[in-house]
Scaffold this motif. Structure first.
Motif, short mmCIF file in Angstrom:
data_model
loop_
_atom_site.label_atom_id
_atom_site.label_comp_id
_atom_site.label_asym_id
_atom_site.label_seq_id
_atom_site.Cartn_x
_atom_site.Cartn_y
_atom_site.Cartn_z
N LEU A 1 0.79 -1.37 0.04
CA LEU A 1 0.18 0.10 0.00
C LEU A 1 0.78 1.30 0.03
O LEU A 1 0.35 2.39 -0.42
CB LEU A 1 -0.77 -0.01 1.15
N LEU A 2 2.09 1.12 0.36
CA LEU A 2 3.06 2.31 0.47
C LEU A 2 3.87 2.38 -0.94
O LEU A 2 3.83 3.34 -1.77
CB LEU A 2 4.08 2.16 1.64
N VAL A 3 4.53 1.14 -1.61
CA VAL A 3 5.24 1.07 -2.54
C VAL A 3 4.33 1.27 -3.95
O VAL A 3 4.81 1.87 -4.71
CB VAL A 3 6.03 -0.18 -2.49
N GLN A 4 3.22 0.70 -3.92
CA GLN A 4 2.50 0.71 -5.07
C GLN A 4 2.03 2.11 -5.66
O GLN A 4 2.48 2.46 -6.88
CB GLN A 4 1.16 0.03 -4.89
N PRO A 5 1.62 2.97 -4.92
CA PRO A 5 1.44 4.36 -5.26
C PRO A 5 2.73 5.11 -5.67
O PRO A 5 2.93 6.05 -6.55
CB PRO A 5 0.65 5.11 -4.14
N VAL A 6 3.91 4.64 -4.73
CA VAL A 6 5.08 5.66 -5.07
C VAL A 6 5.65 5.17 -6.35
O VAL A 6 6.14 5.91 -6.92
CB VAL A 6 6.09 5.35 -3.79
N THR A 7 5.51 3.69 -6.74
CA THR A 7 6.14 3.32 -8.00
C THR A 7 5.00 4.03 -9.14
O THR A 7 5.82 4.32 -10.08
CB THR A 7 5.85 1.81 -7.90
N GLY A 8 3.97 4.05 -8.88
CA GLY A 8 2.99 4.75 -9.81
C GLY A 8 3.61 6.22 -10.09
O GLY A 8 3.67 6.78 -11.18
N TRP A 9 3.93 6.89 -9.06
CA TRP A 9 4.14 8.32 -9.33
C TRP A 9 5.41 8.54 -9.85
O TRP A 9 5.66 9.17 -10.66
CB TRP A 9 4.28 8.69 -7.72
N ALA A 10 6.73 7.56 -9.36
CA ALA A 10 7.78 7.48 -9.92
C ALA A 10 7.70 7.10 -11.47
O ALA A 10 8.33 7.81 -12.17
CB ALA A 10 8.74 6.65 -9.23
N MET A 11 6.99 6.34 -11.91
CA MET A 11 6.47 5.92 -13.27
C MET A 11 6.20 6.95 -14.10
O MET A 11 6.85 7.46 -15.21
CB MET A 11 5.74 4.72 -13.28
N LEU A 12 5.35 7.90 -13.59
CA LEU A 12 4.62 9.02 -14.23
C LEU A 12 5.88 9.96 -14.28
O LEU A 12 6.00 10.83 -15.28
CB LEU A 12 3.51 9.43 -13.67
N SER A 13 6.69 10.26 -13.18
CA SER A 13 7.70 11.27 -13.21
C SER A 13 8.74 10.74 -14.14
O SER A 13 9.20 11.74 -14.81
CB SER A 13 8.31 11.22 -11.85
N ALA A 14 8.89 9.51 -14.43
CA ALA A 14 9.95 9.07 -15.37
C ALA A 14 9.71 9.46 -16.84
O ALA A 14 10.21 9.76 -17.88
CB ALA A 14 10.41 7.79 -15.22
N PHE B 1 11.24 4.57 -16.90
CA PHE B 1 9.76 4.30 -16.85
C PHE B 1 9.33 2.90 -17.29
O PHE B 1 8.45 2.49 -16.67
CB PHE B 1 9.34 5.40 -18.19
N ALA B 2 9.93 2.36 -18.17
CA ALA B 2 9.65 0.95 -18.55
C ALA B 2 9.68 0.06 -17.26
O ALA B 2 8.82 -0.77 -17.15
CB ALA B 2 10.55 0.44 -19.70
N VAL B 3 10.87 0.12 -16.48
CA VAL B 3 11.03 -0.69 -15.36
C VAL B 3 10.16 -0.44 -14.38
O VAL B 3 9.55 -1.23 -13.74
CB VAL B 3 12.50 -0.46 -14.76
N LEU B 4 9.82 0.72 -14.19
CA LEU B 4 8.87 1.20 -13.15
C LEU B 4 7.45 0.52 -13.69
O LEU B 4 6.59 0.38 -12.60
CB LEU B 4 8.87 2.68 -12.78
N ARG B 5 7.05 0.94 -14.83
CA ARG B 5 5.82 0.42 -15.46
C ARG B 5 5.60 -1.07 -15.18
O ARG B 5 4.37 -1.51 -14.67
CB ARG B 5 5.69 0.64 -16.93
N GLU B 6 6.68 -1.92 -15.25
CA GLU B 6 6.58 -3.52 -14.85
C GLU B 6 6.44 -3.70 -13.45
O GLU B 6 5.59 -4.48 -13.29
CB GLU B 6 7.68 -4.15 -15.46
N CYS B 7 7.17 -3.11 -12.88
CA CYS B 7 7.03 -2.94 -11.39
C CYS B 7 5.77 -2.47 -10.90
O CYS B 7 4.98 -3.36 -10.12
CB CYS B 7 8.05 -2.00 -10.60
#
Length: 192
Positions: free
Chosen positions: A98-111, A135-141
């Protein structure tokens, strides 16, 4: 007839946060699935998905702070040592996701240099460098964490349903918002 004692309960702030956050997580999972399967609704769903992800992140941080402040009630006697360890580690996994998922989405969009718009001109700052490979790595994550969150959430629900419908040990009472009444136990029904 003899009344059994009510199950020990989580603190009221814990219960409130749990029941406020549960529908947000369910909605987010449904929106995420719909976004990738119904592309015609993608822009509308994305406009909901991003701020809802930020809201889930904020609630997860508040829940974590609350969890560190309020100890959970003891486990029920119907739970074995293995079940207690699984419940504890699955709780840790849910908090982490619940912490990592939104941060990963935020970072993915930032990239990708896509802004996370909350409302009107209110946007979150970027947290990852602009890089298509990142972006590609974060999208997969983000996708993998979504599946893991769905699996952990489903396992959590199945465990609660098993305890509630099969064992009838009143596990759900620990997190219930409503007033809990002790159940009358008849001598011919051991284990209730």
């Amino acid at each position: 007839m003899k009344d059994s004692a009510a199950a020990p309960r989580f603190a009221l702030p814990s219960r409130l946060l749990h029941w406020l956050m549960a529908p947000m997580v369910i909605a987010q999972l449904l929106i995420g699935v719909t976004m990738v399967s119904a592309l015609s609704y993608y822009p509308v769903l994305l406009a909901i998905h991003r701020p809802l992800g930020v809201l889930i992140l904020l609630f997860a941080l508040v829940r974590l702070a609350n969890r560190l402040r309020h100890r959970p009630p003891p486990f029920l006697s119907t739970m074995s040592g293995a079940e207690r360890r699984i419940a504890t580690w699955s709780e840790y996994l849910l908090y982490a996701l619940l912490l990592v998922q939104p941060v990963t989405g935020w970072a993915m969009l930032s990239a990708a240099r896509f802004p996370v718009t909350l409302a009107g001109p209110l946007r979150l700052p970027g947290i990852a460098p602009h890089n298509i490979d990142v972006f590609a790595v974060l999208r997969e994550c983000h996708g993998a964490f979504a599946f893991l969150l769905f699996a952990a959430f489903t396992a959590h629900m199945c465990a609660v349903l098993f305890h509630t419908l099969v064992l009838r040990d009143r596990l759900l009472d620990r997190m219930a918002l409503w007033r809990v009444r002790p159940v009358a136990v008849r001598p011919d029904q051991p284990g209730l």
